[in-house]
Design a protein around this motif. Structure first.
Motif, PDB file in Angstrom:
ATOM      1  N   MET A   1      48.304 -11.833  27.899  1.00  0.00           N
ATOM      2  CA  MET A   1      48.650 -12.506  26.669  1.00  0.00           C
ATOM      3  C   MET A   1      50.127 -12.839  26.668  1.00  0.00           C
ATOM      4  N   ALA A  65      50.353 -19.510  30.277  1.00  0.00           N
ATOM      5  CA  ALA A  65      49.358 -18.467  30.015  1.00  0.00           C
ATOM      6  C   ALA A  65      48.170 -19.034  29.244  1.00  0.00           C
ATOM      7  N   GLU A  66      48.447 -19.942  28.316  1.00  0.00           N
ATOM      8  CA  GLU A  66      47.373 -20.571  27.551  1.00  0.00           C
ATOM      9  C   GLU A  66      46.522 -21.444  28.458  1.00  0.00           C
ATOM     10  N   ALA A  69      44.224 -19.149  30.446  1.00  0.00           N
ATOM     11  CA  ALA A  69      43.141 -18.605  29.622  1.00  0.00           C
ATOM     12  C   ALA A  69      42.097 -19.671  29.302  1.00  0.00           C
ATOM     13  N   THR A  70      42.550 -20.889  29.005  1.00  0.00           N
ATOM     14  CA  THR A  70      41.621 -21.978  28.693  1.00  0.00           C
ATOM     15  C   THR A  70      40.769 -22.337  29.905  1.00  0.00           C
ATOM     16  N   ALA A  72      40.037 -20.389  32.415  1.00  0.00           N
ATOM     17  CA  ALA A  72      39.119 -19.280  32.681  1.00  0.00           C
ATOM     18  C   ALA A  72      37.914 -19.354  31.740  1.00  0.00           C
ATOM     19  N   TYR A  73      38.144 -19.728  30.488  1.00  0.00           N
ATOM     20  CA  TYR A  73      37.030 -19.872  29.542  1.00  0.00           C
ATOM     21  C   TYR A  73      36.133 -21.044  29.943  1.00  0.00           C
ATOM     22  N   THR A  78      35.362 -15.850  31.296  1.00  0.00           N
ATOM     23  CA  THR A  78      35.503 -15.020  30.104  1.00  0.00           C
ATOM     24  C   THR A  78      34.757 -15.685  28.966  1.00  0.00           C
ATOM     25  N   THR A  83      40.378 -15.031  21.619  1.00  0.00           N
ATOM     26  CA  THR A  83      41.666 -14.894  22.312  1.00  0.00           C
ATOM     27  C   THR A  83      42.179 -16.247  22.781  1.00  0.00           C
ATOM     28  N   VAL A  84      41.289 -17.069  23.285  1.00  0.00           N
ATOM     29  CA  VAL A  84      41.683 -18.406  23.752  1.00  0.00           C
ATOM     30  C   VAL A  84      42.183 -19.239  22.575  1.00  0.00           C
ATOM     31  N   MET A  87      45.613 -17.979  21.495  1.00  0.00           N
ATOM     32  CA  MET A  87      46.647 -18.402  22.432  1.00  0.00           C
ATOM     33  C   MET A  87      46.975 -19.884  22.257  1.00  0.00           C
TER      34      MET A  87
END
Length: 117
Positions: A1, A65-66, A69-70, A72-73, A78, A83-84, A87
């Motif tokens: 995060m 980082a965002e 995460a995006t 990965a989603y 994930t 969380t996404v 972020m």
């Protein structure tokens, strides 16, 4: 995060307030002719440029980082959409704040450059 949190923001706020208090205490003791920005800026070891650079680096790290995460989603690695989304919202706010600072700096520069000498 991301490393941006309420505690970090409050810590930065207290550091700014302490620096302002230190500058207020130093400025009256300087002679009138040398009480300009150049002499007061030398009081701290941190310059405006380095502070701005570190803030931009933090915003860039938040953006990266965002993105991770995006992606990965989107790949299905994930399933934590909360969380996404958090972020993405945090990144949006930090980017908009950076744009507002840039706009204020440009406005101040234009005002200074249009002053008669």
């Amino acid at each position: 995060m991301s490393d941006i949190s309420v505690a970090n923001v409050m810590g930065m706020r207290s550091a700014i307030l302490e620096r302002n208090a230190a500058l207020r205490n130093v400025a009256p003791s300087l002679p009138r002719a040398t009480a300009g920005v150049g002499s007061v800026a030398g009081v701290g070891s941190v310059s405006f440029a380095s502070t701005l650079d570190s803030a931009v680096e933090k915003v860039n790290a938040t953006l990266e980082a965002e993105d991770v995460a995006t992606e990965a989603y989107e790949r299905g690695e994930t399933n934590d959409i909360a969380t996404v989304a958090l972020m993405q919202a945090r990144t949006s706010v930090s980017f908009e704040a950076t744009l507002q600072v840039r706009n204020k700096l440009l406005s101040a520069y234009k005002d200074i450059m249009s002053m008669p000498v």
